[in-house]
Design a protein around this motif. Structure first.
Motif, mmCIF file in Angstrom:
data_model
loop_
_atom_site.group_PDB
_atom_site.id
_atom_site.type_symbol
_atom_site.label_atom_id
_atom_site.label_comp_id
_atom_site.label_asym_id
_atom_site.label_seq_id
_atom_site.Cartn_x
_atom_site.Cartn_y
_atom_site.Cartn_z
ATOM 1 N N GLY A 1 0.607 -1.130 0.068
ATOM 2 C CA GLY A 1 -0.346 0.164 0.019
ATOM 3 C C GLY A 1 1.010 1.490 0.116
ATOM 4 N N SER A 2 2.287 1.395 -0.622
ATOM 5 C CA SER A 2 3.083 2.532 -0.553
ATOM 6 C C SER A 2 3.000 3.426 -1.213
ATOM 7 N N PHE A 3 1.610 3.408 -2.338
ATOM 8 C CA PHE A 3 1.086 4.027 -3.848
ATOM 9 C C PHE A 3 0.075 4.425 -3.842
ATOM 10 N N ASP A 4 -0.347 5.436 -3.952
ATOM 11 C CA ASP A 4 -1.995 5.828 -4.378
ATOM 12 C C ASP A 4 -2.410 5.366 -6.114
ATOM 13 N N LEU A 5 -0.897 5.942 -6.855
ATOM 14 C CA LEU A 5 -0.644 5.218 -8.314
ATOM 15 C C LEU A 5 0.610 4.160 -8.440
ATOM 16 N N VAL A 6 0.417 3.182 -9.063
ATOM 17 C CA VAL A 6 1.007 1.985 -9.818
ATOM 18 C C VAL A 6 0.992 1.777 -11.442
ATOM 19 N N VAL A 7 2.604 2.332 -11.332
ATOM 20 C CA VAL A 7 2.110 2.191 -13.419
ATOM 21 C C VAL A 7 3.049 0.279 -13.698
ATOM 22 N N LEU A 8 2.058 0.263 -14.952
ATOM 23 C CA LEU A 8 3.465 -0.750 -15.861
ATOM 24 C C LEU A 8 3.620 -0.423 -17.232
ATOM 25 N N HIS A 9 4.092 0.125 -17.554
ATOM 26 C CA HIS A 9 3.974 -0.004 -19.237
ATOM 27 C C HIS A 9 4.651 0.097 -20.514
ATOM 28 N N GLN A 10 4.230 -0.969 -21.032
ATOM 29 C CA GLN A 10 5.292 -1.970 -22.178
ATOM 30 C C GLN A 10 5.667 -2.620 -21.372
ATOM 31 N N VAL A 11 4.992 -3.568 -20.335
ATOM 32 C CA VAL A 11 6.274 -4.360 -19.699
ATOM 33 C C VAL A 11 5.950 -5.575 -19.652
ATOM 34 N N LEU A 12 4.715 -5.832 -19.340
ATOM 35 C CA LEU A 12 3.453 -7.071 -19.772
ATOM 36 C C LEU A 12 4.654 -8.272 -20.412
ATOM 37 N N HIS A 13 4.688 -7.579 -21.869
ATOM 38 C CA HIS A 13 5.161 -8.594 -22.928
ATOM 39 C C HIS A 13 6.274 -9.604 -22.476
ATOM 40 N N TYR A 14 7.550 -8.474 -21.367
ATOM 41 C CA TYR A 14 8.481 -8.928 -21.623
ATOM 42 C C TYR A 14 8.394 -10.699 -20.421
ATOM 43 N N LEU A 15 7.536 -10.425 -20.069
ATOM 44 C CA LEU A 15 7.486 -11.440 -18.504
ATOM 45 C C LEU A 15 6.772 -12.607 -18.962
ATOM 46 N N ASP A 16 7.879 -13.624 -18.269
ATOM 47 C CA ASP A 16 7.549 -14.728 -17.782
ATOM 48 C C ASP A 16 5.844 -14.520 -17.538
#
Length: 337
Positions: free
Chosen positions: A224-239
């Motif tokens: 709960g450290s952030f009121d906005l979390v962003v993942l920008h063009q990241v997921l397609h690199y992940l297992d």
């Protein structure tokens, strides 16, 4: 309506339990289940780890799919397998009871770590080589100005206290959002990327942005450290993108939001080799489902189609989800671990 067991889950019918136990009661299949408990894997991953032929592994996978223990989904020419959600309550205690530090599971885990390390090394090498021109590569798709305008539009005028950009890359999203935030943090596993991000942000006069090297599968921040979390063009690199979203959701403060930007499904297989893509995009309901499973709600999505004449015909999708545990007001900022 069937009754529930004392654990809160629906009891397993006898015939179903017998089918599951028969499917799992074979050495290779039990090893496969133990590996998939660590995250979804492809057929190629499993053949490399288990040292068996592709036809043999495929036969075992077919039996496990038919038993309802695992599920299969295709992405272009690749097939990925993972444990089925309904089977987790039945399978996880079985896997947890196995001696993980003794062969063959210890050897399988070592080879799994090796396979993942080789993939990570390839991706890191790619990032280090291309970091200085990374934003130029992204502009081959939907123009960054279009994406940035859509990001600002979906976020609206709501104040941002503390934003974190997971997999920040060159710091593009931080450059966009940090001026609107009280505090801004970026996380990336690549030192080369962070060096470029630092230079880019300093050039924008944003030298006080906190940049950290770390794994977004185990982000070094408190719940709960952030009121906005962003993942920008990241997921397609992940297992394991679902796992990454669970970790990201853990960081969202009560009433906070999580923004995901990535590609819609496509069939450009060359991106696996040329740009180290692990996934060929994501369906809107697939990511929305992962976000809901991670405990978020009110998921909205928006597609950004490529312009006519784009070199690569890729659609970008934005997903915005809300933590509804404390209404719409953001909670006081949590301390970063």
């Amino acid at each position: 309506m069937s009754s529930e067991s004392s654990s809160g889950t629906a009891p397993v019918p006898f015939a179903d339990a017998l089918a599951v136990l028969r499917a799992a009661a074979e050495e290779t299949r039990l090893r496969i289940l133990a590996l998939l408990a660590e995250g979804e894997l492809s057929v190629t991953d499993l053949t490399d780890i288990l040292g068996q032929s592709q036809p043999r592994i495929s036969r075992h996978l077919k039996l496990l799919v038919e038993s309802g223990l695992i599920e299969r989904h295709r992405e272009g020419a690749w097939a990925f397998f993972r444990l089925r959600e309904p089977a987790l309550a039945f399978v996880e205690p079985l896997i947890a009871a196995l001696a993980q530090e003794a062969p063959p599971l210890s050897e399988d885990r070592a080879r799994l770590d090796s396979v993942r390390a080789q993939r990570a090394e390839a991706a890191q090498s790619f990032f280090a080589r291309l970091a200085p021109k990374w934003d130029g590569l992204r502009s081959l798709h939907v123009p960054e100005t279009t994406v940035e305008a859509a990001v600002l539009d979906v976020l609206g005028d709501r104040p941002i206290r503390h934003v974190v950009d997971l997999g920040t890359g060159t710091g593009k999203m931080l450059g966009l959002l940090a001026p609107r935030a009280t505090r801004a943090t970026g996380l990336d596993s690549s030192h080369a990327m962070l060096s470029v991000a630092r230079a880019n942000l300093e050039r924008l006069g944003l030298s006080r942005v906190d940049l950290r090297q770390g794994d977004l599968h185990a982000p070094p921040f408190g719940r709960g450290s952030f009121d906005l979390v962003v993942l920008h063009q990241v997921l397609h690199y992940l297992d394991d993108p679902a796992r990454a979203l669970r970790e990201a959701a853990r960081l969202v403060a009560p009433g906070g939001r999580l923004l995901v930007v990535d590609f819609a499904p496509h069939d450009l297989e060359q991106l696996r080799e040329n740009q180290a893509h692990r996934r060929l995009g994501f369906a809107a309901d697939q990511v929305a489902g992962w976000l809901v499973q991670a405990g978020l709600s009110d998921v909205e999505s928006r597609d950004l189609a490529p312009e006519d004449g784009s070199e690569l015909p890729l659609t970008v999708t934005l997903w915005l989800a809300q933590d509804a545990s404390a209404g719409t007001e953001t909670a006081p900022e949590r301390a970063v671990a």
